[in-house]
Motif scaffolding. Structure first.
Motif, mmCIF file in Angstrom:
data_model
loop_
_atom_site.group_PDB
_atom_site.id
_atom_site.type_symbol
_atom_site.label_atom_id
_atom_site.label_comp_id
_atom_site.label_asym_id
_atom_site.label_seq_id
_atom_site.Cartn_x
_atom_site.Cartn_y
_atom_site.Cartn_z
ATOM 1 N N PRO A 99 28.462 21.405 -61.234
ATOM 2 C CA PRO A 99 28.021 21.224 -62.616
ATOM 3 C C PRO A 99 29.111 21.573 -63.628
ATOM 4 O O PRO A 99 30.033 22.334 -63.331
ATOM 5 C CB PRO A 99 26.847 22.196 -62.736
ATOM 6 N N ARG A 100 28.983 21.007 -64.817
ATOM 7 C CA ARG A 100 29.975 21.275 -65.863
ATOM 8 C C ARG A 100 29.909 22.717 -66.346
ATOM 9 O O ARG A 100 30.928 23.315 -66.658
ATOM 10 C CB ARG A 100 29.751 20.350 -67.066
ATOM 11 N N LYS A 101 28.722 23.286 -66.427
ATOM 12 C CA LYS A 101 28.588 24.660 -66.905
ATOM 13 C C LYS A 101 29.020 25.619 -65.802
ATOM 14 O O LYS A 101 28.558 25.537 -64.666
ATOM 15 C CB LYS A 101 27.147 24.961 -67.313
ATOM 16 N N ILE A 102 29.908 26.527 -66.156
ATOM 17 C CA ILE A 102 30.356 27.560 -65.216
ATOM 18 C C ILE A 102 29.212 28.553 -65.022
ATOM 19 O O ILE A 102 28.693 29.104 -65.983
ATOM 20 C CB ILE A 102 31.602 28.299 -65.761
ATOM 21 N N HIS A 103 28.832 28.779 -63.773
ATOM 22 C CA HIS A 103 27.793 29.769 -63.482
ATOM 23 C C HIS A 103 28.430 31.152 -63.441
ATOM 24 O O HIS A 103 29.448 31.354 -62.782
ATOM 25 C CB HIS A 103 27.119 29.481 -62.139
ATOM 26 N N ALA A 104 27.838 32.092 -64.159
ATOM 27 C CA ALA A 104 28.317 33.475 -64.139
ATOM 28 C C ALA A 104 27.155 34.420 -64.385
ATOM 29 O O ALA A 104 26.143 34.038 -64.982
ATOM 30 C CB ALA A 104 29.401 33.682 -65.196
ATOM 31 N N SER A 105 27.320 35.656 -63.938
ATOM 32 C CA SER A 105 26.348 36.707 -64.232
ATOM 33 C C SER A 105 26.514 37.147 -65.682
ATOM 34 O O SER A 105 25.542 37.518 -66.341
ATOM 35 C CB SER A 105 26.573 37.915 -63.324
ATOM 36 N N GLU A 106 27.764 37.118 -66.152
ATOM 37 C CA GLU A 106 28.093 37.515 -67.529
ATOM 38 C C GLU A 106 29.201 36.614 -68.057
ATOM 39 O O GLU A 106 30.049 36.153 -67.302
ATOM 40 C CB GLU A 106 28.608 38.961 -67.571
ATOM 41 N N TYR A 107 29.174 36.421 -69.369
ATOM 42 C CA TYR A 107 30.216 35.657 -70.058
ATOM 43 C C TYR A 107 30.829 36.590 -71.098
ATOM 44 O O TYR A 107 30.141 37.012 -72.016
ATOM 45 C CB TYR A 107 29.619 34.417 -70.733
ATOM 46 N N TRP A 108 32.104 36.910 -70.923
ATOM 47 C CA TRP A 108 32.787 37.799 -71.873
ATOM 48 C C TRP A 108 33.588 36.928 -72.832
ATOM 49 O O TRP A 108 34.539 36.266 -72.429
ATOM 50 C CB TRP A 108 33.718 38.752 -71.144
ATOM 51 N N ASP A 109 33.189 36.914 -74.096
ATOM 52 C CA ASP A 109 33.811 36.049 -75.080
ATOM 53 C C ASP A 109 33.734 36.723 -76.446
ATOM 54 O O ASP A 109 32.688 37.272 -76.802
ATOM 55 C CB ASP A 109 33.074 34.703 -75.108
ATOM 56 N N ASP A 110 34.812 36.645 -77.201
ATOM 57 C CA ASP A 110 34.842 37.265 -78.528
ATOM 58 C C ASP A 110 33.868 36.601 -79.497
ATOM 59 O O ASP A 110 33.506 37.183 -80.509
ATOM 60 C CB ASP A 110 36.263 37.209 -79.107
ATOM 61 N N ARG A 111 33.418 35.403 -79.201
ATOM 62 C CA ARG A 111 32.504 34.700 -80.109
ATOM 63 C C ARG A 111 31.070 34.663 -79.605
ATOM 64 O O ARG A 111 30.238 33.934 -80.134
ATOM 65 C CB ARG A 111 33.003 33.279 -80.331
ATOM 66 N N ALA A 112 30.759 35.444 -78.596
ATOM 67 C CA ALA A 112 29.424 35.415 -78.006
ATOM 68 C C ALA A 112 28.398 36.098 -78.908
ATOM 69 O O ALA A 112 28.701 37.062 -79.606
ATOM 70 C CB ALA A 112 29.444 36.107 -76.647
ATOM 71 N N VAL A 113 27.199 35.582 -78.879
ATOM 72 C CA VAL A 113 26.044 36.206 -79.519
ATOM 73 C C VAL A 113 24.980 36.311 -78.436
ATOM 74 O O VAL A 113 24.594 35.302 -77.843
ATOM 75 C CB VAL A 113 25.507 35.354 -80.701
#
Length: 150
Positions: A99-113
């Motif tokens: 799939p196009r969306k990366i599967h992760a337990s967490e997404y660390w991003d400076d723009r995350a909400v």
């Protein structure tokens, strides 16, 4: 349909610019040690780390090399980890094999909400306030970068 259960290690997708390093696009800026140390600690615990970035081409290769200089090696770059691909392939017709969306337990991003799992009115007000503050901060950063580049 029965629920699909699986044992996959913790997966963390980490952004590069303004998360691992201060953004000086297209160059790689100074390190953000808090994130670098957190990534290394998660790797030591056995977590899979994915570099999750919009960079490509030379800018992506520079980012990967920059991370190596700080002791970070990735399990994947802008794609699923092999264990996740194997899981998707094990259930034909249910999951897209890649799939196009990366599967992760967490997404660390400076723009995350972070979005709440409930739908109460107080949560909505809190989210809208966070989004508004993020937009203001982003505008200030852009203005600062423009002034700095002149």
């Amino acid at each position: 349909m029965a629920a699909v259960t699986h044992e996959v290690r913790r997966i963390i997708a980490v952004d590069f610019d303004d998360c691992l390093c201060q953004s000086h696009w297209p160059e790689c800026g100074p390190p953000i040690w808090t994130t670098i140390n957190a990534v290394k600690a998660e790797q030591a615990k056995g977590s899979a780390i994915i570099l999750w970035t919009c960079r490509n081409g030379k800018a992506l290769q520079d980012a990967i090399e920059w991370c190596r200089q700080y002791g970070i090696e990735f399990d994947a770059v802008n794609e699923q980890i092999p264990e996740q691909l194997a899981l998707y392939a094990s259930v034909p017709g249910v999951f897209d094999p890649d799939p196009r969306k990366i599967h992760a337990s967490e997404y660390w991003d400076d723009r995350a909400v972070r979005m709440p799992k409930s739908s109460t009115g107080s949560d909505e007000k809190h989210i809208l306030k966070k989004i508004h503050c993020k937009r203001i901060l982003c505008k200030k950063i852009i203005r600062h970068k423009r002034r700095r580049s002149r």
